[in-house]
Design a protein around this motif. Structure first.
Motif, mmCIF file in Angstrom:
data_model
loop_
_atom_site.group_PDB
_atom_site.id
_atom_site.type_symbol
_atom_site.label_atom_id
_atom_site.label_comp_id
_atom_site.label_asym_id
_atom_site.label_seq_id
_atom_site.Cartn_x
_atom_site.Cartn_y
_atom_site.Cartn_z
ATOM 1 N N LEU A 100 -1.024 74.194 101.418
ATOM 2 C CA LEU A 100 -1.039 75.285 100.451
ATOM 3 C C LEU A 100 -2.291 75.211 99.585
ATOM 4 O O LEU A 100 -2.877 74.137 99.415
ATOM 5 N N GLU A 140 -0.806 77.987 94.960
ATOM 6 C CA GLU A 140 0.424 78.151 95.733
ATOM 7 C C GLU A 140 1.304 76.912 95.604
ATOM 8 O O GLU A 140 2.528 77.024 95.467
ATOM 9 N N ARG A 142 5.419 85.976 91.489
ATOM 10 C CA ARG A 142 6.485 86.279 92.442
ATOM 11 C C ARG A 142 5.920 86.450 93.851
ATOM 12 O O ARG A 142 6.504 85.966 94.833
ATOM 13 N N GLN A 143 4.787 87.111 93.959
ATOM 14 C CA GLN A 143 4.156 87.295 95.264
ATOM 15 C C GLN A 143 3.679 85.968 95.842
ATOM 16 O O GLN A 143 3.860 85.690 97.028
ATOM 17 N N ILE A 144 3.071 85.141 94.982
ATOM 18 C CA ILE A 144 2.602 83.824 95.427
ATOM 19 C C ILE A 144 3.773 82.968 95.873
ATOM 20 O O ILE A 144 3.710 82.279 96.892
ATOM 21 N N HIS A 181 6.673 83.961 97.040
ATOM 22 C CA HIS A 181 7.178 84.466 98.322
ATOM 23 C C HIS A 181 6.292 84.011 99.468
ATOM 24 O O HIS A 181 6.786 83.548 100.506
ATOM 25 N N ARG A 182 4.977 84.102 99.285
ATOM 26 C CA ARG A 182 4.029 83.702 100.337
ATOM 27 C C ARG A 182 4.105 82.196 100.598
ATOM 28 O O ARG A 182 4.133 81.754 101.756
ATOM 29 N N ALA A 183 4.167 81.406 99.531
ATOM 30 C CA ALA A 183 4.227 79.946 99.688
ATOM 31 C C ALA A 183 5.529 79.518 100.344
ATOM 32 O O ALA A 183 5.550 78.625 101.197
ATOM 33 N N ARG A 184 6.634 80.154 99.962
ATOM 34 C CA ARG A 184 7.934 79.805 100.545
ATOM 35 C C ARG A 184 7.957 80.086 102.041
ATOM 36 O O ARG A 184 8.439 79.268 102.832
ATOM 37 N N ALA A 185 7.407 81.221 102.433
ATOM 38 C CA ALA A 185 7.364 81.559 103.859
ATOM 39 C C ALA A 185 6.486 80.575 104.619
ATOM 40 O O ALA A 185 6.825 80.148 105.738
ATOM 41 N N HIS A 186 5.378 80.189 104.016
ATOM 42 C CA HIS A 186 4.456 79.238 104.643
ATOM 43 C C HIS A 186 5.141 77.887 104.845
ATOM 44 O O HIS A 186 5.061 77.294 105.925
#
Length: 290
Positions: free
Chosen positions: A110, A114, A143-145, A147-152
């Motif tokens: 990350l 992130e 919130r966007q970060i 979501h992106r980090a969780r998916a990664h």
């Protein structure tokens, strides 16, 4: 001021360690946080815990950006600095996973921001508004970060959490196989697609590339043991919240072996030999989410 800092010190250390992967750097961050905290007007602080977490996060972010550049030139695989942790940490599956070698390596992929957002939100359930203040972003951006980090992370983290007893059983079978030198017994406890990462930091001998495949790794381990003139002893420990092994040569600590277990077999091995990463193994390090 001192009481507030001491009350939350273990939490602040855990935040810094999960962001940095280094106990030594986490301790440095806490020193910097204390110096800044001691100069704050306490009458303006309504929530000491939130304020201290925010300060620790900012200091960790600054250090992480510098560490990221240094790790790009690291000799061989870089592994997190192992920590001895209390046995009861291994019984808290979520806490144990959050500081496990496997997940800490995923967090390395990350970006610094992130990682900070992921650690604060996923491990410590910090509100988005507080995270936004810590990383200098808007709540919407955080919130966007997140979501992106969780998916990664979800795409790369171990497929299923295992209990401490499962890991302990696999390690015991592994230890017995090493002691007897029986190749087949060793193969039986290793997953076919096993990956071994070893970290010597350019100081101790270690493979500078990942070693893959149960057969290759089994022969690599047994061959290395056969060529070692020193007396090898292996003792169980709890490292980064999970059962692990301390490897000693003639009584001196040579390294720490952490593992990832899937379906009763060892699917990932992480061997830290770099002596600079073994200095914090003399005592248990308290970690907490509270």
């Amino acid at each position: 001021m001192t009481d507030a800092f001491v009350t939350h010190r273990n939490l602040l250390f855990t935040v810094a360690y999960e962001m940095l992967g280094s106990a030594a750097d986490a301790e440095d961050v806490l020193q910097e946080t204390w110096l800044r905290w001691s100069g704050v007007d306490q009458d303006q602080i309504h929530d000491p815990r939130a304020y201290l977490v925010r300060m620790t996060t900012r200091q960790s972010l600054n250090r992480l950006r510098a560490l990221t550049r240094r790790r790009e030139s690291y000799v061989g695989p870089w592994l997190p600095e192992p920590m001895l942790t209390a046995p009861d940490v291994a019984d808290d599956i979520e806490l144990a996973e959050s500081v496990s070698m496997a997940l800490m390596l995923v967090l390395e992929t990350l970006s610094p921001t992130e990682r900070a957002v992921f650690v604060l939100r996923e491990a410590f359930d910090v509100p988005y508004e507080e995270i936004a203040s810590a990383v200098d972003k808007t709540p919407a951006a955080v919130r966007q970060i997140a979501h992106r980090a969780r998916a990664h992370v979800d795409a790369r983290r171990p497929r299923a959490a295992v209990t401490a007893s499962e890991t302990r059983a696999a390690l015991e079978s592994f230890r017995r196989a090493l002691e007897t030198g029986d190749l087949q017994t060793l193969m039986d406890v290793l997953a076919p697609d096993l990956v071994l990462l070893s970290d010597g930091g350019g100081i101790k001998q270690a493979s500078i590339r990942p070693v893959t495949g149960a057969g290759k790794i089994a022969r690599f381990l047994l061959g290395g043991i056969g060529k070692t003139p020193e007396t090898i002893t292996v003792e169980p420990a709890v490292v980064n919240g999970s059962p692990a092994l301390l490897m000693r040569l003639d009584g001196e600590l040579d390294g720490v072996l952490a593992v990832r277990v899937e379906a009763g077999r060892i699917a990932g091995m992480y061997y830290v030999r770099n002596p600079e990463k073994l200095t914090h193994l003399r005592a248990e390090t308290p970690i907490t989410r509270r």
